[in-house]
Write an enzyme that holds these catalytic residues in place. Structure first.
Site, PDB file in Angstrom:
ATOM      1  N   ARG A  21      77.259  44.097  79.777  1.00  5.91           N
ATOM      2  CA  ARG A  21      78.447  44.723  80.357  1.00  5.91           C
ATOM      3  C   ARG A  21      78.922  45.859  79.467  1.00  5.91           C
ATOM      4  NH1 ARG A  21      81.948  39.450  82.403  1.00  5.91           N
ATOM      5  NH2 ARG A  21      80.374  38.673  83.861  1.00  5.91           N
ATOM      6  N   SER A 112      81.823  40.887  86.937  1.00  8.87           N
ATOM      7  CA  SER A 112      82.645  39.729  87.294  1.00  8.87           C
ATOM      8  C   SER A 112      84.088  40.099  87.561  1.00  8.87           C
ATOM      9  CB  SER A 112      82.523  38.659  86.213  1.00  8.87           C
ATOM     10  OG  SER A 112      83.157  37.469  86.608  1.00  8.87           O
ATOM     11  N   HIS A 113      85.010  39.594  86.751  1.00  4.63           N
ATOM     12  CA  HIS A 113      86.447  39.760  86.960  1.00  4.63           C
ATOM     13  C   HIS A 113      86.992  41.003  86.271  1.00  4.63           C
ATOM     14  CE1 HIS A 113      85.532  37.612  83.322  1.00  4.63           C
ATOM     15  NE2 HIS A 113      86.702  37.920  82.812  1.00  4.63           N
ATOM     16  N   ASP A 276      87.264  36.236  92.546  1.00  2.00           N
ATOM     17  CA  ASP A 276      87.188  37.393  91.653  1.00  2.00           C
ATOM     18  C   ASP A 276      86.177  38.422  92.137  1.00  2.00           C
ATOM     19  OD1 ASP A 276      84.887  35.903  91.091  1.00  2.00           O
ATOM     20  OD2 ASP A 276      84.824  36.597  89.020  1.00  2.00           O
ATOM     21  N   ASP A 278      82.957  39.155  91.650  1.00  2.00           N
ATOM     22  CA  ASP A 278      81.638  38.800  92.186  1.00  2.00           C
ATOM     23  C   ASP A 278      81.613  37.458  92.894  1.00  2.00           C
ATOM     24  OD1 ASP A 278      81.958  37.346  89.814  1.00  2.00           O
ATOM     25  OD2 ASP A 278      79.813  37.328  89.406  1.00  2.00           O
ATOM     26  N   ASP A 280      82.480  34.303  91.930  1.00  2.00           N
ATOM     27  CA  ASP A 280      82.139  33.019  91.310  1.00  2.00           C
ATOM     28  C   ASP A 280      83.336  32.281  90.729  1.00  2.00           C
ATOM     29  OD1 ASP A 280      82.548  34.643  89.114  1.00  2.00           O
ATOM     30  OD2 ASP A 280      80.583  34.309  88.205  1.00  2.00           O
ATOM     31  N   ARG A 281      84.503  32.916  90.675  1.00  2.00           N
ATOM     32  CA  ARG A 281      85.693  32.256  90.150  1.00  2.00           C
ATOM     33  C   ARG A 281      86.698  31.998  91.261  1.00  2.00           C
ATOM     34  NH1 ARG A 281      86.672  34.112  84.041  1.00  2.00           N
ATOM     35  NH2 ARG A 281      84.543  34.696  83.532  1.00  2.00           N
ATOM     36  N   LYS A 375      78.576  29.288  89.231  1.00  2.00           N
ATOM     37  CA  LYS A 375      79.878  28.843  89.715  1.00  2.00           C
ATOM     38  C   LYS A 375      80.142  29.515  91.046  1.00  2.00           C
ATOM     39  CE  LYS A 375      82.050  31.920  86.256  1.00  2.00           C
ATOM     40  NZ  LYS A 375      81.004  32.005  85.228  1.00  2.00           N
ATOM     41  N   ARG A 495      90.370  34.281  72.541  1.00  2.00           N
ATOM     42  CA  ARG A 495      90.924  33.265  73.434  1.00  2.00           C
ATOM     43  C   ARG A 495      91.357  32.065  72.593  1.00  2.00           C
ATOM     44  NH1 ARG A 495      89.738  35.582  78.210  1.00  2.00           N
ATOM     45  NH2 ARG A 495      87.596  36.091  78.805  1.00  2.00           N
TER      46      ARG A 495
END
Length: 542
Positions: A21, A112-113, A276, A278, A280-281, A375, A495
């Protein structure tokens, strides 16, 4: 005709937990995307004449890179490429196509997100033949190749119209443009009782689904509104846009605040959900209640047998290490295995392939099952709908009863985004250096019981993954976890995961941040978050 193009390596093509990414301008550098695609192919073998699945979340630069992948797949000897119409293919749908059509693997173009747009994020990820993200041995080989690559191969095939469903020939290879939704929607219909869900909506049940102008819009409208009969307008922001409408396609309480506000309002629908970039969330919100992803995993596992696909019970439950222990107590009650893995869906693949786990989940809003090897946001929403249809209770009632049975895990994640990478790494190194001295000490009135740097020993293949997150465990079962995310493209994201288990139902109605206040203060004191990052507060709290 095939060209062999001379190139020089880039030194920043190390895949993270979900592929490579970077910002779009990085990928637009001459040969940058081509180098990485060729490195993927060079790290693999045995794909001559085989099928490659290709698609993405529709973000900016998606179409251009799909063209490069097709031309390079032809030059490298693939027999066929299957592409989602318009370049659209959700990550779980891509996993399903790989598995259903026995493809050699797939290339998914997504970040993704993360936000999309001309100066925002883009990503390339390779999925293996089981439909799941490439394991570390493959991503390590891709990275190694990217550091020494000197040429790539590409076919002169001209432009292929990926908006028209059908099959064309390109460079001696077959290219099939497919409906990106149909096979996936059919799979969902085989897993769940759609007739029972249709009756739920016929009863006056109201739902709001926010696709966030990302990939799940076409999937959600087909499944919820067309196949299940949800009211028109149930799906919001359903048209995929290259920049996600200028918004951040992350289904959390910050970036989907409008959905949260609606679900907390006086005329809230019965159920709210979002997905999200793509697909998957997922975000799950009931009328007046947000369900944390950790609790959602536990609730889905505890109630999965309401769906036809899971009536035989679960083989096991797997969760990422930072995810709360709520699912652990469900596994214990069901008498099935519980597996704690590093963050990254690829670590669940071996467990699923070996039949050791059925449902998996991560605190970062990802849940899924053995039906694919990714996911799956819409799968989670459909299982929630199935539970609501079977139990005829509200989300709030279901959650409250679950806590009364299993206890409540107060849980929160504090994200410090785009922190200076050197400062973030210094924080983690300092923590590692003092791990041995922490047990037995007290911080903010809390006694530290153990402290370690999580290492995972895969029970299937015996591989070991080290430095997967620093865990500080306190007497009584509370804990704080620190890790650096591998999903960003700028600086570093620190995180911090904070968790307290509360078995007393009389104490289940506390505000989460208040219930965790002493642990939050302890986390800062132990790690020196403000001292290292200069931040007074997190960027995002979920």
């Amino acid at each position: 005709m095939t060209r062999t193009v001379s190139t020089t390596p880039f030194d920043d093509q190390k895949p993270g937990t979900s592929g490579l990414r970077k910002k779009v301008p990085v990928f637009q550098q001459p040969n940058y995307a081509e180098n990485f695609i060729q490195s993927i192919f060079d790290a693999l073998s045995g794909f001559g004449g085989r099928l490659l699945v290709v698609g993405g979340d529709g973000r900016y630069y998606n179409r251009e890179v799909i063209g490069k992948v097709i031309a390079m797949a032809a030059a490298n000897g693939f027999g066929k490429v299957m592409v989602g119409q318009g370049g659209i293919l959700s990550t779980p749908a891509a996993s399903h196509l790989i598995r259903k059509y026995k493809a050699f693997g797939g290339i998914i173009l997504s970040a993704s997100h993360n936000p999309g747009g001309p100066r925002q994020d883009f990503g390339i990820k390779y999925n293996a033949g089981n439909g799941g993200p490439a394991p570390e041995k493959i991503t390590d080989a891709i990275y190694a190749r990217s550091k020494e690559i000197r040429e790539y191969r590409i076919a002169e095939i001209g432009e292929i119209d990926i908006d028209i469903i059908g099959t064309v020939e390109a460079g001696g290879m077959e290219v099939e443009i497919v409906d990106p939704v149909r096979d996936y929607a059919d799979l969902m219909e085989s897993l769940f009782d759609f007739e029972a869900l249709r009756k739920l909506f016929e009863s006056g049940f109201r739902m709001r689904f926010d696709a966030m102008h990302a990939v799940t819009g076409p999937y959600a409208t087909e499944i919820f509104e067309r196949r299940l009969g949800a009211a028109p307008g149930t799906c919001r922001n359903f048209r995929p846009l290259p920049d996600f409408g200028g918004h951040h396609p992350d289904p959390n309480l910050v970036h989907a605040k409008h959905l949260y506000d609606e679900m907390m309002g006086p005329d809230a629908p019965d159920f709210g959900a979002a997905s999200d970039g793509d697909g998957d969330r997922n975000l799950i919100i009931g009328k007046g209640i947000f369900v944390t992803p950790s609790d959602s995993l536990a609730l889905l596992a505890a109630n999965a047998t309401v769906a036809p696909a899971y009536t035989g019970g679960l083989a096991g439950i797997a969760r990422s290490m930072p995810t709360s222990g709520a699912a652990d107590r469900v596994a214990q009650k069901l008498g099935v295995g519980l597996y704690e893995t590093p963050t990254g869906w690829k670590f669940f693949g071996n467990l699923l392939d070996a039949g050791m786990a059925t449902i998996c989940g991560e605190e970062s809003a990802g849940t899924g099952s053995s039906h694919v090897r990714e996911k799956d946001g819409l799968w989670a929403v459909l299982l929630w709908l199935s539970i609501l249809a079977a139990r005829r209770e509200s989300v709030s009632e279901i959650v409250t009863k679950h806590w009364a049975t299993y206890g409540r895990n107060y849980y929160s994640r504090h994200d410090y985004e785009e922190v200076d990478a050197a400062a973030a790494n210094a924080l983690m190194e300092e923590l590692r250096e003092k791990l041995a001295s922490l047990p037995g000490t007290q911080v903010c009135g809390l006694k530290i019981e153990t402290a370690d740097d999580f290492a995972y020993h895969d029970p299937v293949d015996g591989s070991v993954s080290v430095q997967q997150g620093i865990r500080i465990l306190f007497e009584g079962g509370s804990r704080v976890v620190f890790r650096l995310s591998g999903t960003g493209t700028s600086g570093a994201t620190l995180r911090v995961y904070i968790e307290r288990y509360e078995p007393d139902a009389a104490r289940h109605g506390l505000d989460t941040q208040a219930a965790l206040a002493d642990l939050i203060a302890a986390a800062d004191e132990i790690a020196g978050i403000r001292r290292h990052t200069g931040r007074e507060r997190p960027s995002v709290i979920t």
